[in-house]
Design an enzyme around this catalytic site. Structure first.
Site, PDB file in Angstrom:
ATOM      1  N   SER A  47       0.781  -1.349   0.033  1.00  0.00           N
ATOM      2  CA  SER A  47       0.013  -0.047  -0.062  1.00  0.00           C
ATOM      3  C   SER A  47       0.894   1.022   0.001  1.00  0.00           C
ATOM      4  O   SER A  47       0.401   2.383  -0.257  1.00  0.00           O
ATOM      5  CB  SER A  47      -0.936  -0.031   1.179  1.00  0.00           C
ATOM      6  OG  SER A  47      -0.257  -0.104   2.215  1.00  0.00           O
ATOM      7  N   ASP A 341      -3.489   7.825   8.204  1.00  0.00           N
ATOM      8  CA  ASP A 341      -4.413   6.757   9.100  1.00  0.00           C
ATOM      9  C   ASP A 341      -3.779   6.312  10.239  1.00  0.00           C
ATOM     10  O   ASP A 341      -2.510   6.708  10.696  1.00  0.00           O
ATOM     11  CB  ASP A 341      -5.059   6.319   8.019  1.00  0.00           C
ATOM     12  CG  ASP A 341      -4.163   5.178   7.262  1.00  0.00           C
ATOM     13  OD1 ASP A 341      -2.941   4.983   7.617  1.00  0.00           O
ATOM     14  OD2 ASP A 341      -4.575   4.862   6.249  1.00  0.00           O
ATOM     15  N   HIS A 344      -0.252   4.463   7.581  1.00  0.00           N
ATOM     16  CA  HIS A 344       0.246   5.423   6.426  1.00  0.00           C
ATOM     17  C   HIS A 344       0.774   6.886   6.592  1.00  0.00           C
ATOM     18  O   HIS A 344      -0.258   7.429   7.250  1.00  0.00           O
ATOM     19  CB  HIS A 344      -0.627   5.334   5.370  1.00  0.00           C
ATOM     20  CG  HIS A 344      -0.892   3.889   4.794  1.00  0.00           C
ATOM     21  ND1 HIS A 344      -2.222   3.295   5.155  1.00  0.00           N
ATOM     22  CD2 HIS A 344      -0.222   3.013   4.135  1.00  0.00           C
ATOM     23  CE1 HIS A 344      -2.311   2.163   4.610  1.00  0.00           C
ATOM     24  NE2 HIS A 344      -1.052   1.838   3.850  1.00  0.00           N
TER      25      HIS A 344
END
Length: 373
Positions: A47, A341, A344
């Site tokens: 991600s 978040d 990240h």
């Protein structure tokens, strides 16, 4: 075979998309060191470098195609990037003078220019361990290499065989994976603890790294940068999951020590790979130290908050990602946070890492022999 979506979704609170090291940090470059003129950027991983591929996976557990993701992206819209704005590949491609944004390979409308200058094959939730990708219903690393093969076919159709070969050989290939493996399968879900102790699981993953690097090399990649693990124990989600009192926000040092020991092994492996792969430049990227520096000395970099994300601010986060109802500190305040978040970094943190990355990569490559066929 992937888990059913319902079964995989049930683990969402504990399945963490981890910052891994496409954030390439090696050693500080002197002012006169220059980065090579790379032809393209080619990205593999999770991600931290998925610029939107999971948008096109109908069963993917993790997606960032909804607000508040993308609040500080140039368009102000979510793009599938797991941050409030750009990711490190975007910043780094800009620093290299290649382009402003690195598109996901699965985007249905990729232009010939997109193909010539590089794409991301990354998928949120994946790892070197196939079990990791299965849990998240993400694109495995093996499948990402298969997408790379399709990419090369299209590149040849655009440029011809010789020019395509030169483009791949002249590209910067970055690999960012590994941390999801430890969080999913060792620290939180603990699936692989039934088979391995920590050192054994590290070695299992490193064998996967070795195979991946050799496959990329055999397909023409010559400059390959592989990222180490971040300080996993300093991620806000890990503070919540691992500490008996989730209100006590401090790094989980045992997990940080695990990252350090893995990184030491990875660095040695990559040095051996470079010596065995003729004409290659295989670099280790150390994201651990610069990220920990931002977390430990935030005011030095203009940050205020390091123990919780902007998205979900004020909550003790039990989920890795944000949904459309998650409270946010606000787009103007995101630059005060290291994390967007509970996993990240913010776009601001990524930009700082990218600037540092460009200097450090120049230092690492300056001492390596130029790649050749």
């Amino acid at each position: 075979m992937h888990l059913p979506r319902t079964a995989a979704a049930a683990t969402t609170a504990l399945i963490i998309i981890i910052l891994t090291a496409a954030d390439i940090q090696i050693s500080t470059a002197s002012p006169n060191q220059q980065l090579p003129n790379f032809t393209a950027v080619i990205i593999f991983g999770d991600s931290t470098v998925d610029t939107g591929n999971n948008n096109y996976l109908p069963d993917a557990v993790f997606r960032a195609d909804h607000p508040p993701y993308g609040e500080n992206f140039p368009t102000g819209q979510p793009t599938g990037r797991f941050s409030d704005g750009k990711l490190l590949p975007d910043f780094f491609a800009s620093i290299l003078g290649i382009k402003q944004l690195v598109p996901p390979f699965l985007h249905p409308n990729l232009s010939d220019s997109d193909i010539r200058t590089g794409v991301s094959f990354a998928s949120a939730g994946t790892g070197y361990d196939d079990l990791t990708a299965t849990i998240a219903q993400a694109i495995s690393m093996d499948e990402q290499v298969e997408l790379f093969e399709k990419y090369v076919v299209r590149l040849r159709s655009i440029m011809g065989d010789d020019a395509a070969k030169e483009t791949v050989q002249g590209a910067l290939v970055a690999v960012s994976a590994g941390a999801n493996d430890f969080v999913y399968n060792y620290y939180d879900l603990m699936t692989r603890r039934l088979e391995f102790d920590l050192s054994g699981y590290q070695d299992f993953l490193l064998s996967k790294v070795q195979t991946l690097v050799k496959r990329i090399y055999n397909m023409g990649g010559r400059t390959i940068v592989v990222g180490g693990l971040p300080p996993i124990g300093c991620l806000p989600i890990q503070m919540t999951v691992e500490l008996q009192n989730p209100l006590e926000r401090r790094c989980v040092e045992t997990q940080n020590l695990g990252s350090q020991s893995y990184n030491a092994k990875l660095k040695k492996l990559l040095a051996k790979l470079q010596s065995s792969l003729a004409g290659s430049r295989v670099a280790y990227s150390n994201v651990y130290d610069p990220l920990l520096e931002m977390i430990t000395h935030p005011t030095k970099y203009g940050f205020v908050e390091t123990k919780q994300g902007c998205c979900g601010s004020g909550l003790v986060e039990m989920a890795a990602l944000c949904n459309a109802e998650s409270p946010s500190c606000g787009k103007e305040m995101a630059s005060n946070y290291v994390f967007w978040d509970s996993v990240h970094p913010t776009s601001t943190a990524y930009q700082i890492l990218a600037t540092n990355l460009s200097q450090q990569l120049a230092s690492a490559l300056s001492s390596a022999s130029p790649p050749s066929s």
